[in-house]
Design a protein around this motif. Structure first.
Motif, PDB file in Angstrom:
ATOM      1  N   THR A   7      23.300  21.075  54.801  1.00  0.00           N
ATOM      2  CA  THR A   7      23.565  22.458  55.186  1.00  0.00           C
ATOM      3  C   THR A   7      24.981  22.646  55.655  1.00  0.00           C
ATOM      4  OG1 THR A   7      21.266  22.757  55.822  1.00  0.00           O
ATOM      5  CG2 THR A   7      22.849  24.324  56.696  1.00  0.00           C
ATOM      6  N   SER A   8      25.493  21.716  56.465  1.00  0.00           N
ATOM      7  CA  SER A   8      26.857  21.894  56.968  1.00  0.00           C
ATOM      8  C   SER A   8      27.878  21.710  55.869  1.00  0.00           C
ATOM      9  CB  SER A   8      27.144  20.901  58.097  1.00  0.00           C
ATOM     10  OG  SER A   8      27.079  19.581  57.630  1.00  0.00           O
ATOM     11  N   ALA A   9      27.576  20.862  54.885  1.00  0.00           N
ATOM     12  CA  ALA A   9      28.534  20.651  53.803  1.00  0.00           C
ATOM     13  C   ALA A   9      28.433  21.738  52.767  1.00  0.00           C
ATOM     14  CB  ALA A   9      28.265  19.296  53.137  1.00  0.00           C
ATOM     15  N   ASP A  15      33.087  22.236  57.229  1.00  0.00           N
ATOM     16  CA  ASP A  15      31.975  21.792  58.062  1.00  0.00           C
ATOM     17  C   ASP A  15      31.938  22.606  59.355  1.00  0.00           C
ATOM     18  OD1 ASP A  15      30.300  20.213  59.845  1.00  0.00           O
ATOM     19  OD2 ASP A  15      30.552  18.571  58.411  1.00  0.00           O
ATOM     20  N   THR A  16      30.751  23.044  59.741  1.00  0.00           N
ATOM     21  CA  THR A  16      30.621  23.850  60.957  1.00  0.00           C
ATOM     22  C   THR A  16      30.924  23.051  62.215  1.00  0.00           C
ATOM     23  OG1 THR A  16      28.244  23.374  61.027  1.00  0.00           O
ATOM     24  CG2 THR A  16      28.923  25.400  59.926  1.00  0.00           C
ATOM     25  N   THR A  45      26.963  32.666  58.898  1.00  0.00           N
ATOM     26  CA  THR A  45      25.540  32.459  59.194  1.00  0.00           C
ATOM     27  C   THR A  45      25.261  30.999  59.531  1.00  0.00           C
ATOM     28  OG1 THR A  45      24.990  32.155  56.852  1.00  0.00           O
ATOM     29  CG2 THR A  45      24.785  34.382  57.757  1.00  0.00           C
ATOM     30  N   GLY A  46      25.974  30.077  58.886  1.00  0.00           N
ATOM     31  CA  GLY A  46      25.819  28.676  59.231  1.00  0.00           C
ATOM     32  C   GLY A  46      26.516  28.332  60.533  1.00  0.00           C
ATOM     33  N   LEU A  47      27.685  28.916  60.751  1.00  0.00           N
ATOM     34  CA  LEU A  47      28.456  28.631  61.955  1.00  0.00           C
ATOM     35  C   LEU A  47      27.767  29.149  63.209  1.00  0.00           C
ATOM     36  CD1 LEU A  47      31.164  27.452  62.973  1.00  0.00           C
ATOM     37  CD2 LEU A  47      32.141  29.744  62.710  1.00  0.00           C
TER      38      LEU A  47
END
Length: 505
Positions: A17-19, A378-379, A445-447
């Protein structure tokens, strides 16, 4: 739909997910008219100007930095803020040179103080803030931003976020409700160092007489189809036991299959409307086409592993800093993957592997008509925030000059002397590196997933959740129906909360 293949692709999505930041800036047809958060080439468009003042002579400009990672198992260890003495190492000495330029012009000392987002929150609550900025993992900074401790970078006087040293290709995707509460810039090299891209094993490609990606990049034909063609050709049952496992060779790693298939093609989980709000854009033809292409071309012919492989099983990996580093080096460095995903942070690990010859490439486009390449950051990449009660004139004047001088000193030391000279050995890799640097983005949204709440008031990434379940089941329509209303509600509420944040002192 092959159930095993669907499960594997879902596993790739969830595991990276982070990548693989799913809400990249795409041109999919959305439910509303959209505004593309453009990825701009990072060249200065005008000569920067800086304020002349002696008002801050003798003062400090203090940046609270998370731990330096003295324990070598820690993941966060950089010295981009301040260094004590010259060592001859390019980055170390460039940081000193940069900070000296700030002192020469303004009489201000750049100070690094041990701390992080948690310490910043404690200081804000107690009214004991005596520092200007915070430097910590992006994902750790978001709660402070939502709690109203940070100032909006767009309102800081004297800074110009369109300048190349402010990473303009990332600025638009870090702005929510016309506020930029945390951001990145050239004060640290993380906006380059933590961006994901393709690395390929030249030895394996030579073994199978497969063309390197360089010519595709030069001719603007570095697309998913050509990426898949390489992956399909470069696989081998090395030990001949008919079981593809840790002993064998694959065309692509699970992480690069997910990365290239989704992030590189600009698959968009959201669209930005003209009024600044966001709408879901998950259930699209582009998404399904990419999914089916990967499912057919990779998962069904064993071009990448059908299960997570344990490359550390039975091995002594004590020579490595941690198990993740060991897995990265062994899986790619010992010729198990022709194509993999990596970042500049990890190139140094691979450059130390004796006999390993590699090259790098941008994440492939969906087709030749795609305007931009896309590289998610990456977050966990450390980012910057400004405390709301700081002297904003001082912050703006010092910060702009510090960031500019970072581009003059730190960027060449990191990018030219360290990365391009010591870790990339082919001039054609420098072309790829420039493309990667100029086309980075964040997914908010990921961050901010810890602060995007579901009905149970738990943090979640609605886009990642939907995409993961879509690919796990292969039934896009039913998953979209299951989550669409809740996801849109969470996104709307989060946007409204950001809109209401008071950045005034």
């Amino acid at each position: 739909m092959n159930k095993i293949s669907a499960r594997i692709i879902a596993l790739l999505l969830c595991a990276s997910t982070s990548a693989v930041v799913f809400s990249a800036c795409a041109k999919d047809d959305g439910p509303k008219k959209t505004v593309d958060p453009t990825v701009t080439k990072e060249n200065n468009t005008k000569e920067p100007t800086f304020e002349d003042t002696s008002e801050y002579d003798g003062q400090k400009f203090t940046i609270l930095q998370a731990h330096d990672g003295s324990n070598k198992a820690e993941n966060f260890h950089d010295t981009y803020i301040a260094c004590e003495e010259r060592t001859g190492e390019p980055i170390n000495d460039a940081v000193i040179d940069r900070n000296e330029k700030v002192f020469e012009k303004y009489g201000v000392t750049i100070e690094k103080r041990q701390g992080g987002a948690g310490d910043a929150a404690t200081a804000a609550k107690s009214g004991t803030v005596d520092f200007e900025m915070v430097y910590d993992w992006g994902i750790r900074q978001t709660t402070n931003a939502m709690d109203g401790y940070y100032y909006d970078f767009q309102q800081i006087p004297y800074i110009d976020l369109t300048q190349s040293y402010w990473a303009p290709s990332a600025q638009e995707t870090l702005k929510i409700a016309d506020k930029t509460l945390i951001t990145t810039c050239d004060i640290s090299m993380n906006r380059i160092g933590y961006a994901y891209f393709v690395i390929f094993n030249k030895g394996i490609l030579d073994q199978f007489k497969v063309e390197y990606p360089y010519s595709y990049i030069e001719n603007n034909t570095w697309t998913v189809d050509n990426y898949l063609a390489i992956a399909q050709q470069c696989k081998s049952d090395v030990n001949g036991d008919t079981v593809m496992d840790e002993e064998d060779m694959f065309g692509a790693s699970p992480s690069i299959s997910g990365l290239a298939g989704w992030a590189g093609c600009g698959v968009n989980g959201l669209v930005k409307n003209e009024d600044g709000t966001y709408s879901l854009n998950v259930y699209t033809d582009l998404l399904r086409n990419i999914y089916e292409k990967y499912n057919e071309d990779l998962a069904t012919n064993q071009a990448y592993p059908h299960e997570n492989l344990d490359f550390l099983n039975g091995r002594d990996w004590s020579q490595y800093d941690n198990q993740w580093q060991a897995n990265r080096v062994i899986s790619f460095g010992e010729n198990h993957f022709a194509l993999d995903s990596t970042t500049m942070q990890y190139i140094s690990e691979l450059s130390a592997v004796k006999g390993l010859n590699y090259g790098i490439a941008p994440n492939p486009k969906i087709n030749e008509d795609q305007e931009h390449y896309y590289h998610s950051i990456d977050t966990c990449a450390p980012m910057f925030a400004v405390m709301k009660n700081a002297d904003m004139d001082k912050v703006g004047i010092i910060l702009e000059y510090l960031t500019y001088q970072s581009e003059q000193y730190l960027l060449p030391a990191y990018y030219e002397k360290t990365i391009k000279t010591n870790q990339l050995w082919d001039d054609r890799d420098a072309v790829s590196a420039d493309i990667i640097r100029d086309n980075v983005y964040y997914s908010w949204t990921g961050l901010y997933y810890l602060n995007i709440k579901n009905a149970e008031d738990d943090g979640w990434d609605p886009i990642g959740t939907m995409l993961g379940e879509m690919c796990a089941s292969g039934n896009f329509a039913s998953v979209y129906k299951k989550y669409a209303d809740a996801a849109q509600t969470s996104i709307d509420k989060f946007y409204d909360k950001v809109l209401e944040i008071d950045v005034n002192k």
